[in-house]
Design an enzyme around this catalytic site. Sequence first.
Site, mmCIF file in Angstrom:
data_model
loop_
_atom_site.group_PDB
_atom_site.id
_atom_site.type_symbol
_atom_site.label_atom_id
_atom_site.label_comp_id
_atom_site.label_asym_id
_atom_site.label_seq_id
_atom_site.Cartn_x
_atom_site.Cartn_y
_atom_site.Cartn_z
ATOM 1 N N ASP A 130 5.572 1.361 -1.219
ATOM 2 C CA ASP A 130 4.845 1.415 0.160
ATOM 3 C C ASP A 130 5.506 2.335 0.930
ATOM 4 O OD1 ASP A 130 2.499 0.139 -0.156
ATOM 5 O OD2 ASP A 130 3.323 -1.765 0.843
ATOM 6 N N LYS A 133 0.961 3.012 3.034
ATOM 7 C CA LYS A 133 -0.187 2.250 3.714
ATOM 8 C C LYS A 133 0.313 1.633 5.105
ATOM 9 C CE LYS A 133 -2.976 -0.477 1.723
ATOM 10 N NZ LYS A 133 -4.082 0.609 1.663
ATOM 11 N N MET A 167 1.550 -6.144 13.705
ATOM 12 C CA MET A 167 0.882 -5.092 13.668
ATOM 13 C C MET A 167 0.040 -5.300 15.202
ATOM 14 S SD MET A 167 -0.360 -4.920 9.900
ATOM 15 C CE MET A 167 -0.486 -6.641 9.702
#
Length: 259
Positions: free
Chosen positions: A39, A61, A178
């Site tokens: 990742d 990602k 996030m």
Amino acid sequence: MTVMSAPRCTLVGAGPGDPELLTLKAVKAIANATLLLVDDLVNDAVLAHASPQARIIHVGKRGGCQSTPQAFINKMMIHAVQEGEQVVRLKGGDPFIFGRGGEEVEHLRAAGIEVEVVNGITAGLAGLSSLGAPLTHRQHAHGVVMVTGHAQPGDIGTDWVQLATTARQAKLTLVIYMGVSSLAHISHGLLQGLPAHTPVAVVQHASLPTQREALTTLGELAQTVQREQLQSPSIIVVGDVVQGARAWAALPKRSQKAA
């Protein structure tokens, strides 16, 4: 005679960034892999544990950037294992905390593939720990809620008003992943259930040399993030435990009132 292990896929948590926070089990899995699917948030230094013969494919990602489609990653893992590879799916943080690990395990098991998960230290824990503060405290927090600030398309997302009310009543620490891009919306909702003087910590690039952080209050959160130009990936921690941060005592008194 060397006995070869059966082909399998291992989901490995690479931790928040600092390569020294890898577990011994993670290091062993990385070293034994013939293929690593990595990742975007994994520190390149982690790959020093890989075999020189291993193939390394980056399948980044990250929110707001072009990403490798999840369906394509699933197909790569299944195909590689069926071809006899020892596959490691290397993820930042922990595979099972907002890492899509659950989705990947489901796809692999449906294909009849054996899966192992090696946990990693999640950024929500490492971020506040780096400031010298805990996520739980007998006097300040009876539990922790880890929640995403990024809703899927078509999903109304978290009810921030209800979550704030529950956090106040149950004395919970909120750890928001996030959440920077939706900060105005999140702050507005949380302020309906939590007082404006609630302590908040924002930590960007937790555990890395590039780490930046800010201590503030819920009422000043949006302005602080904008002023300090904090960006993703960042962890937002809301709750009285933030008062345990080493630098909390140095904040202006107006930011600490009633905290």
